[in-house]
Design a protein around this motif. Structure first.
Motif, mmCIF file in Angstrom:
data_model
loop_
_atom_site.group_PDB
_atom_site.id
_atom_site.type_symbol
_atom_site.label_atom_id
_atom_site.label_comp_id
_atom_site.label_asym_id
_atom_site.label_seq_id
_atom_site.Cartn_x
_atom_site.Cartn_y
_atom_site.Cartn_z
ATOM 1 N N PHE A 56 36.193 27.117 74.958
ATOM 2 C CA PHE A 56 35.685 27.332 76.313
ATOM 3 C C PHE A 56 36.701 28.069 77.177
ATOM 4 O O PHE A 56 36.337 28.912 77.994
ATOM 5 C CB PHE A 56 35.294 26.004 76.971
ATOM 6 N N VAL A 60 35.886 31.558 78.990
ATOM 7 C CA VAL A 60 36.052 31.842 80.418
ATOM 8 C C VAL A 60 36.841 33.132 80.611
ATOM 9 O O VAL A 60 36.529 33.925 81.504
ATOM 10 C CB VAL A 60 36.706 30.653 81.155
ATOM 11 N N LEU A 79 37.642 25.446 84.651
ATOM 12 C CA LEU A 79 36.296 25.826 84.201
ATOM 13 C C LEU A 79 36.062 25.457 82.743
ATOM 14 O O LEU A 79 34.986 24.971 82.384
ATOM 15 C CB LEU A 79 36.066 27.322 84.421
ATOM 16 N N LEU A 83 33.123 22.951 81.477
ATOM 17 C CA LEU A 83 32.140 23.350 80.470
ATOM 18 C C LEU A 83 32.131 22.379 79.294
ATOM 19 O O LEU A 83 31.073 22.002 78.785
ATOM 20 C CB LEU A 83 32.426 24.770 79.976
ATOM 21 N N ALA A 86 30.399 19.173 80.479
ATOM 22 C CA ALA A 86 28.947 19.361 80.598
ATOM 23 C C ALA A 86 28.291 19.401 79.229
ATOM 24 O O ALA A 86 27.217 18.829 79.019
ATOM 25 C CB ALA A 86 28.648 20.646 81.367
ATOM 26 N N THR A 87 28.943 20.044 78.280
ATOM 27 C CA THR A 87 28.416 20.119 76.916
ATOM 28 C C THR A 87 28.335 18.727 76.308
ATOM 29 O O THR A 87 27.322 18.349 75.720
ATOM 30 C CB THR A 87 29.313 21.018 76.049
#
Length: 106
Positions: A56, A60, A79, A83, A86-87
Motif C-alpha cells: 500500500f 500511494v 495513507l 488503506l 480499511a482492507t
C-alpha cells in the motif's frame, strides 16, 4: 492479503515483483517503485502484514506520481496504514472472483 501481480492505476499498469534482499546501493528496503519501468518491488522476506502495508505504501507513491499530489513520506505512510486497515476491516482482498459459466440447455 494476496498481493496482485499487477495493478492498474489511472492509465498505467504497474507490475508487482518480490525479491530478497531488496537493496538500493547499500540501503536495504522493504519496497521500491520504479515509475519509468512501471514496477513495484517488495522484499519477499517480509511478514504478511508487513508485505501488505509496504504494498500500500508503494501504491500511494504511484497514486502520488500519477496525480501530482506531492505527498511526503509521512503522508504516504499514514495513507498506506489507512488503506491496510480499511482492507482488513472490510474483509477485502485481491483475489479474483471465480467465474462460473452459465449452463445452457440447447
Amino acid at each position: 492479503m494476496i498481493i496482485p501481480d499487477e495493478i492498474q492505476i489511472g492509465p498505467l499498469t504497474y507490475k508487482v515483483f518480490t525479491k530478497t534482499p531488496l537493496v538500493d546501493g547499500i540501503q536495504v528496503l522493504r519496497g521500491q517503485t520504479d515509475h519509468v519501468k512501471e514496477e513495484i518491488w517488495l522484499d519477499s522476506a517480509l511478514l504478511e502484514d508487513q508485505m501488505a502495508v509496504t504494498f500500500f505504501h508503494e501504491l500511494v507513491h504511484v497514486v502520488d506520481t500519477i496525480g501530482g499530489t506531492h505527498f511526503g513520506e509521512d503522508q504516504t505512510e499514514v495513507l498506506a496504514n489507512l488503506l491496510m486497515e480499511a482492507t482488513r476491516r472490510n474483509n477485502l482482498d485481491w483475489r479474483k472472483p471465480e467465474v462460473h459459466e452459465e449452463e445452457t440447455n440447447d
